[in-house]
Design an enzyme around this catalytic site. Structure first.
Site, mmCIF file in Angstrom:
data_model
loop_
_atom_site.group_PDB
_atom_site.id
_atom_site.type_symbol
_atom_site.label_atom_id
_atom_site.label_comp_id
_atom_site.label_asym_id
_atom_site.label_seq_id
_atom_site.Cartn_x
_atom_site.Cartn_y
_atom_site.Cartn_z
ATOM 1 N N TYR A 14 45.420 32.802 43.884
ATOM 2 C CA TYR A 14 47.008 32.775 44.793
ATOM 3 C C TYR A 14 48.178 32.845 43.959
ATOM 4 O O TYR A 14 48.156 32.008 42.995
ATOM 5 C CB TYR A 14 46.841 31.598 45.797
ATOM 6 C CG TYR A 14 48.276 31.881 46.701
ATOM 7 C CD1 TYR A 14 48.389 32.692 47.418
ATOM 8 C CD2 TYR A 14 48.829 30.503 46.509
ATOM 9 C CE1 TYR A 14 49.432 32.927 48.304
ATOM 10 C CE2 TYR A 14 50.118 30.583 47.411
ATOM 11 C CZ TYR A 14 50.427 31.732 48.287
ATOM 12 O OH TYR A 14 51.572 31.660 48.881
ATOM 13 N N ASP A 57 39.489 26.064 44.763
ATOM 14 C CA ASP A 57 40.253 26.226 46.115
ATOM 15 C C ASP A 57 39.379 26.950 47.083
ATOM 16 O O ASP A 57 39.018 28.020 46.981
ATOM 17 C CB ASP A 57 41.535 27.103 45.532
ATOM 18 C CG ASP A 57 42.464 27.197 46.887
ATOM 19 O OD1 ASP A 57 41.858 27.101 47.832
ATOM 20 O OD2 ASP A 57 43.482 27.539 46.746
#
Length: 392
Positions: free
Chosen positions: A107, A179
Site C-alpha cells: 500500500y 498485512d
C-alpha cells in the site's frame, strides 16, 4: 444545586437489570473509577479491568476478540487506523540499526512509511518483488529483523510467494509481518502459514461500510504482543469507542458480504476482459493472471473481491471513465458494502514518480475496483457503459 441541596453533577451508578442488552453497549468513558489505590495497583499489575481509555476500553476489547476468533489467535489490539497498526508493530519490534524488507507493491502509505519515515529513526529499509522469493532473498541483509508483505498486492493484485517467504523468514530469523487487509481471514490465515504478526486495516472489509477508521495488530508471541500493546498506548494510537462499536456491528455481516462481493468480482472480471478498450484485467480467478500457478496454493478457491483493470489511453481516458460511471463511487478506499473505484496514480500511489509507477505496471489508465454486493448484472452494465464511453 438541586432543590434538595445535592449536586446533580455527582456520578450515579449504572442501572442494574437481571436481563442483558442484546447489542453491545457503547462505552465512551475516557476514565474508570477504582475503589482504592490498592485496587488500582492490582489493575495495572495484572492488566485487568479498565483505567484510562488510551490503554484500553470495552468496545475495543470486544471488537479485537471477534477479529481474534477470525484469525485463530488471542490478544489482538485495536488501533486508530490500519497505518497505526503497522506503526505500532514497527515501534514495538524495531530499533536503530535494524533492517526491514518489504514487498515492493505494498500500500502506498506503507511504502512511504518505510522509505521516508523509518530511516529517520535509524532503521534501514529495502524492497523486493514478493512474487519472486529469489529476489526477496537477494535483498536480505545481515541485520534484517522483519519482512513485511501483503498476500495480494495493492493495487496490482499480484499473489505473493507466501510459502517461499515464510521459509525465508524462518531461515534468517526475521519476523514475518503479514498485512491481511485485502485477503482478510476469510481468504487467508497467515498464522497457519508461518506469520509472526498480522495487521489489518479494519476500516476496509472487516467493518465494511466506510464509516470507521480503525486498525488491528496481533502477534503470535505473547511477549511481542505486550510490546505492541505498550507501543500503541504510549504513542496514543488509540481507537475511538464509537468506531469500535460501529465496526463490531459491521463485522456481524462480514462473511456474507465477503462471499457475495467475491462472487461478484469473479463475474465482473470475466466480463471486463472481453470489452474493447480494456488492455488487461487482474483478478486471481482469471487463467491469464500472472501468478495463476500460485493462486491455488496460496488462496485456494478464495480469489477475493479486489480486481484491477487497465484502459488504453492516459489521464484523459481515466477522467472520462469516472465521469461516465456516476453511480460507482470514485473514492480512494476499498472494502465498502458498495462497489468503489479508485485510480492509484492520483491516490494511493501518487507519491511515486511516473517511472516508479511504471515499474509496478501502474499507468494513467490503471484502475482498482473494490467490488461490492450489488446486483452483478447492474455492475456489469454500468462498467461496460462507462468503459465504452471513455474509450470511444
Amino acid at each position: 444545586m438541586s432543590k434538595s441541596g445535592k449536586s446533580i453533577v455527582r456520578r450515579t451508578g449504572w442501572p442494574t437489570s437481571v436481563s442483558h442488552p442484546v447489542v453491545t453497549p457503547l462505552q465512551p468513558s475516557v476514565v474508570y473509577s477504582s475503589p482504592d489505590p490498592d485496587t488500582l495497583d492490582q489493575q495495572y499489575e495484572q492488566k485487568s479491568g479498565y483505567t484510562y481509555a488510551r490503554e484500553g476500553h470495552p468496545n475495543a476489547v470486544v471488537l479485537a476478540q471477534k477479529i481474534d476468533m477470525l484469525e485463530g489467535v488471542e490478544g489482538g489490539i485495536i488501533t486508530g487506523s490500519g497505518m497505526s497498526a503497522i506503526g505500532a508493530v514497527f515501534l514495538a519490534c524495531l530499533k536503530a540499526g535494524d533492517h526491514v524488507l518489504g514487498g515492493n507493491q505494498l500500500y502506498g502509505r506503507s511504502l512511504r512509511l518505510m522509505s521516508q519515515d523509518l530511516p529517520k529513526f535509524g532503521v534501514e529499509t529495502s524492497f523486493a518483488d514478493p512474487t519472486d522469493v529469489s529476489a526477496m532473498k537477494a535483498a536480505v541483509q545481515p541485520n534484517t529483523k522483519m519482512i513485511l508483505v501483503e498476500v495480494v498486492s495493492n493495487p496490482t493484485i499480484r499473489v505473493a510467494d507466501m510459502v517461499g517467504i515464510a521459509a525465508l523468514a524462518k531461515e534468517i530469523g526475521a519476523l514475518l509481518v503479514v498485512d491481511n487487509t485485502f485477503t482478510t481471514p476469510r481468504g487467508y490465515q497467515p498464522f497457519e502459514h508461518g506469520a509472526d504478526i498480522v495487521v489489518h486495516s479494519v476500516t476496509k472489509l472487516l467493518a465494511g461500510h466506510s464509516d470507521v477508521t480503525l486498525g488491528y495488530a496481533v502477534a503470535k508471541d505473547a511477549e511481542l504482543q505486550t510490546a505492541i500493546y505498550d507501543a500503541n498506548a504510549s504513542w496514543g494510537l488509540t481507537a475511538s469507542p464509537f468506531d469500535c462499536w460501529l465496526a463490531e456491528r459491521g463485522l456481524h455481516s462480514f462473511e456474507l458480504r465477503y462471499d457475495r462481493a467475491e462472487e461478484n468480482a469473479t463475474k465482473l472480471a470475466t466480463a471486463l476482459k472481453d470489452l474493447d478498450g480494456v488492455k488487461r484485467v487482474l483478478h486471481p480467478s482469471l487463467p491469464d493472471h500472472p501468478d495463476h500457478n500460485r493462486v491455488q496454493q496460496v488462496l485456494g478457491n478464495r480469489p477475493g473481491n479486489m480486481l484491477s483493470f487497465e484502459l488504453t489511453g492516459g489521464r484523459e481516458t481515466a477522467n472520462a471513465m469516472t465521469k461516465a460511471a456516476p453511480n460507482i463511487a470514485f473514492a480512494p478506499t476499498l472494502g465498502d458494502i458498495g462497489t468503489t473505484l479508485s485510480h492509484p496514480p492520483s491516490s494511493s500511489h501518487r507519491g511515486l514518480t511516473t517511472e516508479g509507477r511504471a515499474e509496478l505496471g501502474i499507468s494513467e489508465g490503471f484502475f482498482r475496483v473494490s467490488v461490492g454486493v450489488e446486483d452483478i448484472d447492474l455492475l456489469i452494465e454500468e462498467f461496460s457503459t462507462a468503459i465504452k464511453a471513455a474509450t470511444a
